[in-house]
Design an enzyme around this catalytic site. Sequence first.
Site, short mmCIF file in Angstrom:
data_model
loop_
_atom_site.label_atom_id
_atom_site.label_comp_id
_atom_site.label_asym_id
_atom_site.label_seq_id
_atom_site.Cartn_x
_atom_site.Cartn_y
_atom_site.Cartn_z
N ASN A 126 -6.74 28.25 -28.69
CA ASN A 126 -7.23 27.20 -29.62
C ASN A 126 -8.44 27.72 -30.39
OD1 ASN A 126 -6.30 24.58 -30.48
ND2 ASN A 126 -8.36 23.86 -30.02
N GLU A 128 -10.45 27.07 -32.62
CA GLU A 128 -10.61 27.00 -34.08
C GLU A 128 -10.27 28.35 -34.73
OE1 GLU A 128 -11.48 24.19 -32.11
OE2 GLU A 128 -13.45 25.13 -32.11
N ASN A 186 -4.71 27.34 -22.02
CA ASN A 186 -5.85 26.53 -22.40
C ASN A 186 -5.36 25.16 -22.86
OD1 ASN A 186 -8.82 26.45 -23.01
ND2 ASN A 186 -8.02 25.87 -25.02
N GLU A 187 -5.82 24.14 -22.19
CA GLU A 187 -5.49 22.77 -22.59
C GLU A 187 -4.00 22.56 -22.76
OE1 GLU A 187 -7.95 22.29 -26.12
OE2 GLU A 187 -9.25 21.08 -24.90
N TYR A 249 -16.38 16.86 -24.27
CA TYR A 249 -17.39 16.89 -25.33
C TYR A 249 -17.96 15.48 -25.53
CZ TYR A 249 -15.62 21.54 -26.29
OH TYR A 249 -15.27 22.86 -26.17
N GLU A 293 -15.44 23.90 -20.27
CA GLU A 293 -16.11 23.76 -21.57
C GLU A 293 -16.81 22.42 -21.54
OE1 GLU A 293 -13.38 23.84 -24.88
OE2 GLU A 293 -12.29 25.55 -24.04
C1 IPT Z 1 -11.24 22.53 -27.06
C2 IPT Z 1 -10.64 23.91 -26.91
O1 IPT Z 1 -10.36 24.26 -25.58
C3 IPT Z 1 -11.45 24.98 -27.53
O2 IPT Z 1 -10.64 26.11 -27.73
C4 IPT Z 1 -12.06 24.51 -28.79
O3 IPT Z 1 -11.04 24.20 -29.68
C5 IPT Z 1 -12.95 23.35 -28.50
O4 IPT Z 1 -12.45 22.43 -27.62
C6 IPT Z 1 -13.42 22.65 -29.74
O5 IPT Z 1 -14.30 23.49 -30.39
S1 IPT Z 1 -10.28 21.49 -28.11
C7 IPT Z 1 -10.44 19.84 -27.47
C8 IPT Z 1 -11.77 19.32 -27.50
C9 IPT Z 1 -9.47 18.98 -28.19
#
Ligand code: IPT
Length: 996
Positions: A126, A128, A186-187, A249, A293
């Site tokens: 992922n 970005e 990942n995810e 987040y 994360e």
């Molecule tokens: C998550 C991903 O694991 C990471 O690769 C990056 O995309 C990040 O968060 C955002 O910057 S995406 C998730 C919050 C939908």
Amino acid sequence: MMRRLPLLTVLLATAMPASAAAPRASGTPHAVTFDRHSVMIDGRPTVLWGGEFHPFRLPSPDLWRDILQKMKASGYNTVAIYFDWGYHSPKRGVYDFTGVRDMDRVLRMAAEEGLYVITRAGPYVNAELTRGGFPGWLVNQSAKARTDDPEYLAAADEWLTRINAIIARHQLTDGRGTVILHQIENELAVVQPTQARYMQHLYDKARADGITVPIFHNDQGRNGYWVPKGANVPKTVEGPVDLYAFDGYPGATCDVHNRPTNGPPAPDWGLYGTGGARGGASASPNTPGFAAEFGGGWFDYWGSNGGYDCNAVQRGKRYQRVFYGTNIANGITVQSFYMTYGGTSWGWLPAPVVYTSYDYGAAIDEARGLRPKALELKQLGQFLAAAPDIARMDRAPPATASDPDIQVYHNVNAATGARLLFVTHKPSNGRSDDRFTITAALKDGPTTFPAGAPMRLNGFDGKLLLADFRLERQELVYSTSELQTHLPLGDTDLALFYGRAGEPGETVLRYATQPTVTGPVEQVYDAAKGRLRLNYTHAGIARVQITGGGRPPLTLLLADEDSAARFFRTESAAGPVLSHGPDLVRSATATGGTLALTGDVAVAAPLEIWGPPAVRTLRWNGRALPVTRGPGDSLVTAALPGPAVIALPPLTDWRQAPESPEAQLGFDDSRWADAKGARQTATIRPPVGQPNLGMDAYGFHEGDVWYRGRFAGGTDARKLTLHYGAGGAGMLQVWLDGTFVGQHELAGGLPRPITTGVADFVLPVRAQAAGEHLLSVMVRNNSHNWDLDTDDFHKETRGLISASLAAPTSHSFAVPIAWKIQGTQGGEDIVDPVRGVANNGGLFGEREGWHLPGFADGGWAKTPAPAGTPSTAATPGTTWYRTAFDLGIPTDQDATIGIAIGNTAKPRSDGTYRVLIFVNGWNMGQFVANVGPQRIFPVPAGILNHRGRNTLALAVTGDGKAGSALEPVKLVTIRNVRGGIPVAAVPFPSWRARAR
Ligand code: IPT
């Protein structure tokens, strides 16, 4: 000369968890295990405090060390690294791990700098990134990605075989490195049987490839997806992993106007949670709380108003204390912040959701400077290193506050008796100003404290307090100040505590008899309880000496928060060193009585150090410094000099050349591919009977792609409709028989950009004249989508999807068009393997090497400056500008220089044009004038030659309208310090050397 340590210290030292010791590639294998509390290294519970860093977003390998040193100095003990499959693989079966892609090197550096590494190798990441890290060629697979389809697995295995082998060479488990945990996928939030088999494949593959550290997956939120087998927690999905990890987040963000929003309170994602897998309590009760994360900022999008500074604040100071502190209180002993250094999505790396800068509002900004939040993170990281007891805590009997607006989390380590008291507002996003006492059942029994002036929590804030805690050879009963660090200085102990400026503090220590206290504190000795109570106000740095009382002497540094944040702790072979004054202390090396420190100075300041008692002389960045004894037991120097101002040359002597010759009738496209029959794997397809025009099918994946279409003129040749895919803020331009018809842009940035569009053009009447006509179309592909939802979204078509030329009312495809296509020189057989697959798209100038140093531009027209004046009016299509300049940055200075375009105070211009910025042939990003927001493009040292010649080439693509000419371009100093580390030039093969 090292003093002999008393036996007690030796015993404590062996009981100390490894988090206090710096990891090294020692050659000695280490056991990496875990229990429900934490990861354990050789049996020692260890808190992993990590941050994310992407080497591919800093294309100057020597600077990887700069980031790692800054992380270490900022209190991290762990770095988390994604690896980008696509970055290494331009073509099926072709991989490159050299130069800016040398992943062995970054793993070696991490071990040298004493950081554990969490490796995250995908295949999907992922991040970005274009295609979320998948290589360009993968979009041509019909197999669904992230499943166990054999076609996809075979491709994934190509990558995994190589990247796993590199990672396997650097594991803590065999002593050859510091890789401690490894992530697969990942995810992956689709959890069908095919994904389960795919996950099993990834796990087995990692093990077969020699990865021996524990393996985990990063769940997209606390869904309970891919938890270790056997726990039988309802609503979870078990899978082939050793540890369960999730990302999150939460908290405040910024609105589109960069106004902070007051977000929700910090979630209880561990010990204090309720509600099963999705709510609170762990989805995996037998493995440690693990946030793979956790928000360390947020990304920013095309067309924003420039959100990074706002994100840095919203996910910055105080947010970190409240949210990361809540995680700590919840027993989350593995935390990694995404991002800690975001860096630059240079070239064609960025996904449609982001522009070039991936600053992220992270602790280390894109220009490699430490934001204020990094200093707070250092306080938190050093606290964890100072209190290893936190690795193994459980909930203790509830502690209460005298004020209902305050909550206190109370944890205890059953083995050591140490307690954590985490104090926040209730709810934690409260912002009131409260004064209160805490009542908790401590070792001495129920205790209400402070006894002196009440504690204060003023605004959004959280405090991590300790009680019943062994601190070197001392015993802390409790403190309302926060501990930053403690260290032995021979016979003396030192501890640094801090609090908010102007707030009262109370620290109580245990002494069998009354000790002697000197310094600006009030003292009360309670002989019955054997406790010394100190009361003070946090202001500046108070120095307190305590001697006697049956213990070795103690130096207490009681500081206000900001003063404390300026202390750096470094480890030398002779013992730890605490420094104050410089803006960064990178390393400490003790040789005999000399201590050599390295670091950076932004503002001249004296250096004060507390270190091994044998130290008599100091060196700073290689130079000997006269020292005097400071107050107490420190050494002080005269002010270390700050940096000299850097004189940057104006950019003059430009040369200019038009391109887009593909628009002209006479252009020779005989070697271009016919776009008529390629295999179709894209998710958006043309109407039945139309050819596959998508660029990827012809081996062109990045940047610009050209089409030339021939048709027979006639009355139906009036309305041209182009359906196309071009990523975030992508666009296309159209010419008829060499005459510019117009351009179409994908509107708006928005957090989720529009990535495809339909462009209608009314063709000039000449198209109706009999005979052959030529359409020339350039599509600027601003990258492929990610595959976040496991739906092959990365395969959305790029370039033309379909074209129709018809009378305005007709719905038939009346006029057949025969298309040819050309993109990146060489297609998947890239011609510039040094700069790599992300560097170039298919502009004519790129194919001809106009972006490269050494290109013979002598025949180009001279232009004084490419400023947007009427005399340099824009022409539609692409125009190149080239110049060269010399830099002479002093060798003992580290700076980040940027290229700035136009009025840097405004996120957008009125003109409609965009610029690809090539520095010494490296594509350092894209400026889109009418979309924004980025106008300053930092260029890392190494790509930029700080002491010599540089070539700057700009490819300016616009609509040719008045006002769409390039605005003034200049060099700017973004950051400048005295210090830094040696940086070798990144190779910049010139035009002559280029294989053609
Ligand atoms: C998550 C991903 O694991 C990471 O690769 C990056 O995309 C990040 O968060 C955002 O910057 S995406 C998730 C919050 C939908």
